[in-house]
Structures are given as C-alpha cells and as structure tokens.
Design an enzyme around this catalytic site. Structure first.
Site, PDB file in Angstrom:
ATOM      1  N   GLY A   1      16.206   5.626 -53.240  1.00  0.00           N
ATOM      2  CA  GLY A   1      15.789   5.752 -54.637  1.00  0.00           C
ATOM      3  C   GLY A   1      14.376   6.282 -54.774  1.00  0.00           C
ATOM      4  O   GLY A   1      13.602   5.832 -55.632  1.00  0.00           O
TER       5      GLY A   1
ATOM      6  N   GLY B   1      18.447   7.235 -58.806  1.00  0.00           N
ATOM      7  CA  GLY B   1      18.362   7.926 -60.100  1.00  0.00           C
ATOM      8  C   GLY B   1      17.018   7.659 -60.764  1.00  0.00           C
ATOM      9  O   GLY B   1      16.101   7.113 -60.147  1.00  0.00           O
TER      10      GLY B   1
ATOM     11  N   ASP C   1      24.836   9.672 -45.745  1.00  0.00           N
ATOM     12  CA  ASP C   1      24.140   8.763 -46.662  1.00  0.00           C
ATOM     13  C   ASP C   1      25.168   7.796 -47.273  1.00  0.00           C
ATOM     14  O   ASP C   1      26.196   8.227 -47.805  1.00  0.00           O
ATOM     15  CB  ASP C   1      23.475   9.627 -47.758  1.00  0.00           C
ATOM     16  CG  ASP C   1      22.519   8.846 -48.625  1.00  0.00           C
ATOM     17  OD1 ASP C   1      21.982   7.830 -48.162  1.00  0.00           O
ATOM     18  OD2 ASP C   1      22.306   9.279 -49.779  1.00  0.00           O
TER      19      ASP C   1
HETATM   20  P1  13P Z   1      17.247   9.176 -55.731  1.00  0.00           P
HETATM   21  O1  13P Z   1      18.413   9.964 -56.228  1.00  0.00           O
HETATM   22  O2  13P Z   1      16.832   8.131 -56.696  1.00  0.00           O
HETATM   23  O3  13P Z   1      16.137  10.035 -55.294  1.00  0.00           O
HETATM   24  O4  13P Z   1      17.762   8.361 -54.452  1.00  0.00           O
HETATM   25  C1  13P Z   1      18.166   9.037 -53.305  1.00  0.00           C
HETATM   26  C2  13P Z   1      18.734   8.116 -52.291  1.00  0.00           C
HETATM   27  O5  13P Z   1      18.324   6.988 -52.152  1.00  0.00           O
HETATM   28  C3  13P Z   1      19.796   8.636 -51.420  1.00  0.00           C
HETATM   29  O6  13P Z   1      20.364   7.630 -50.657  1.00  0.00           O
END
Ligand code: 13P
Length: 287
Positions: free
Chosen positions: A208, A178, A84
């Site tokens: 996200g 977040g 990621d």
């Molecule tokens: P969140 O932490 O907002 O769920 O986002 C996760 C994300 O996009 C990982 O790349």
C-alpha cells in the site's frame, strides 16, 4: 539481470534503504520500470498480481516477456519477477512459469493452515532458488479483488511465520491498498517496532505504498522495512497523462492516434513516478 529478491532485500535492510516493488500491467509498464531502474542503477522488483497475470494472458506470457525484455534492453541491475498476493495455486503456476520470487498470501487462513502451506512453499521455492514473501495481518483495502480488513499484525504470529524460513515478511501496520481515505490514521509505528523486534534481521515489506507521506516512509525504513510496494500511484499518473493527451486533442493531430504516441505520455509519467519513489526509498546506485 533476473534474480531472486533475497540478496537485494537483505542488502537493503542492512543499508537502511528500501527496494521498490512496482506492479506491472503490460509492456509499457514493464519497459518503464526496467529502464528507470537501469538509469538509476537501482535494484527493482516487478510485482504481478494474479489479476494482472490473467490480463496479460497468464504467468507464462509475463515471464517470457520480462525475461526477453530484460535481455534485449541490456538490463544489468538486479530485477526480481515477483508474484504479488499469490494464492497457493498461483504460487505453483509462477514457479512453473519461471518467476524468480513469489508471495504466498495465506493471511486469510487460520494461522495453522497458513503455517502448513507456507512451510511447503518455502521448501519448494528455496529448492529452486526462488525467494518467498509471506503475509501476516491483512493489508486493508482492495487490490485486484483481494480484499483485506486492514488489521495490525500480531508480532508473535509474525515471528512464527518468519521462523518458517520465508525471506521477507509483509505485516499489516494500518496500511491500505489504493488511495488512503482522508480520515486514515497513518501507519502504526508501535506495531512495526514490535514486529521488527520480534523477527530480528528479516526484511519487512510495506504494502500500500501509494500516498504514504514521505516522513512515514522514511520512519518505516528506519524500523526494518526493506521493500515497498507501489501500484495505484503509477496507474493514477498514467491515466492522468493519457487523459491530458486526449483532452488536448493530440490523438487527432497527424498520426497522434498511433498507440506508440498515444501511450507515450503515460509511459513517461510512470518513469517519472518510479524515479521519484526510488529516490525516496534510497535505492539509487545500490545495484
Ligand atoms: P498501492 O496500490 O496502494 O500502491 O499498493 C500496492 C501493493 O501493496 C501491491 O501489493
């Protein structure tokens, strides 16, 4: 069954549902996500940020754990092990470690440099049968030290990067890593529709995923989103369930301090959250 993410995401895009990417942090996280995917007969992507990889002592450890766990739990649904928000160097480390998918986040480079580096990594990844995600337009907020401004992506730039042969594309549409602030304006569907139009059949990725209202998730899927990333929400439910256990004094009763007992409510909470998301994304029984 460890596989690249290409086929599962092309199928999702065609079938108008999305596959969840759930970020993992340790053994409990990995086991919870794998068992839930198997229970629901859903494809799944295990996301590993560079920070989480470092925490687990390196990508080599992560790949070995995931591969062994996939086998020992008898997982038959398609599982992709995906880097990621990878750096250029991180992508090479994951390729070497045995990941089945990488994301090269070149969104902070000038477009020419993003193009050059993405092209190189597409060739290397495809030569080895891995899938590759690229990003255009920074995702807002902070994830594991990666900070983005949250701008909306330019559809023409999305087309330029998509044409390099990446398998799926993350594009900023007002989404933030977040918890969303109270004054968040929501996803920009105008931007998403324009990007979807520009890139044709390419599966789009929504980062996200934490806290995006269900109706916006469904609308995003209808406009080409086939992969949705969720990280913070699993962390929040894990923390809440663990706090509940400790505050109830359960760690002081009998052998309640045993980590297998102490971490069990958090584990169960992750399973429930992943199940909720898979049902919402429509990936159940799509393995
Ligand atoms: P969140 O932490 O907002 O769920 O986002 C996760 C994300 O996009 C990982 O790349």
């Amino acid at each position: 069954m460890l596989v690249s993410a290409t086929e599962m995401l092309n199928k999702a895009r065609d079938g108008k549902y999305a596959v969840g990417q759930f970020n993992i942090n340790n053994l409990e996280w990995t086991k919870a996500v794998l068992l839930t995917a198997q229970k629901l007969n859903s494809p799944v992507i295990l996301g590993v940020s560079e920070g989480a990889g470092k925490y687990m002592t390196g990508f080599k450890t992560v790949a070995a754990m995931v591969k062994a766990m996939d086998e020992s739990l008898g997982i038959t649904v398609p599982v992709a092990l995906h880097l990621d928000h990878g750096t250029y160097e991180g992508c090479y480390k994951c390729i070497k470690a045995g990941f089945t998918s990488i994301m090269f986040d070149g969104s902070h480079f000038p477009i020419d440099e993003n193009v050059a580096k993405t092209t190189e990594l597409v060739n290397v990844a495809h030569g080895l049968g891995l899938s590759i995600e690229a990003e255009v337009g920074a995702i807002g907020g902070e994830e594991d030290g990666v900070i983005g401004k949250g701008e909306c992506a330019d559809p023409a730039e999305c087309k330029q990067i998509a044409d390099l042969g990446v398998d799926f594309l993350a594009a900023g549409i007002g989404n933030i890593h977040g918890v969303y602030p109270a004054n968040w304006e929501g996803l920009s569907f105008e931007t998403l529709a324009a990007i979807n139009q520009a890139v044709g059949e390419m599966p789009l990725v929504l980062h996200g995923g934490t806290g995006i209202p269900d109706d916006q998730i469904k609308k995003a899927i209808s406009l080409g989103v086939a992969k949705i990333n969720v990280n913070t929400e699993c962390q929040l439910v894990f923390a809440e369930a663990t706090r509940g256990y400790v505050e109830a004094g359960k760690d002081k009763q009998g052998k309640g301090f045993d980590p297998r007992k102490l971490l069990a409510p958090g584990f169960d909470a992750i399973c429930a959250k992943v199940e909720e998301k898979m049902r919402l994304f429509g990936s159940v029984d799509k393995a």
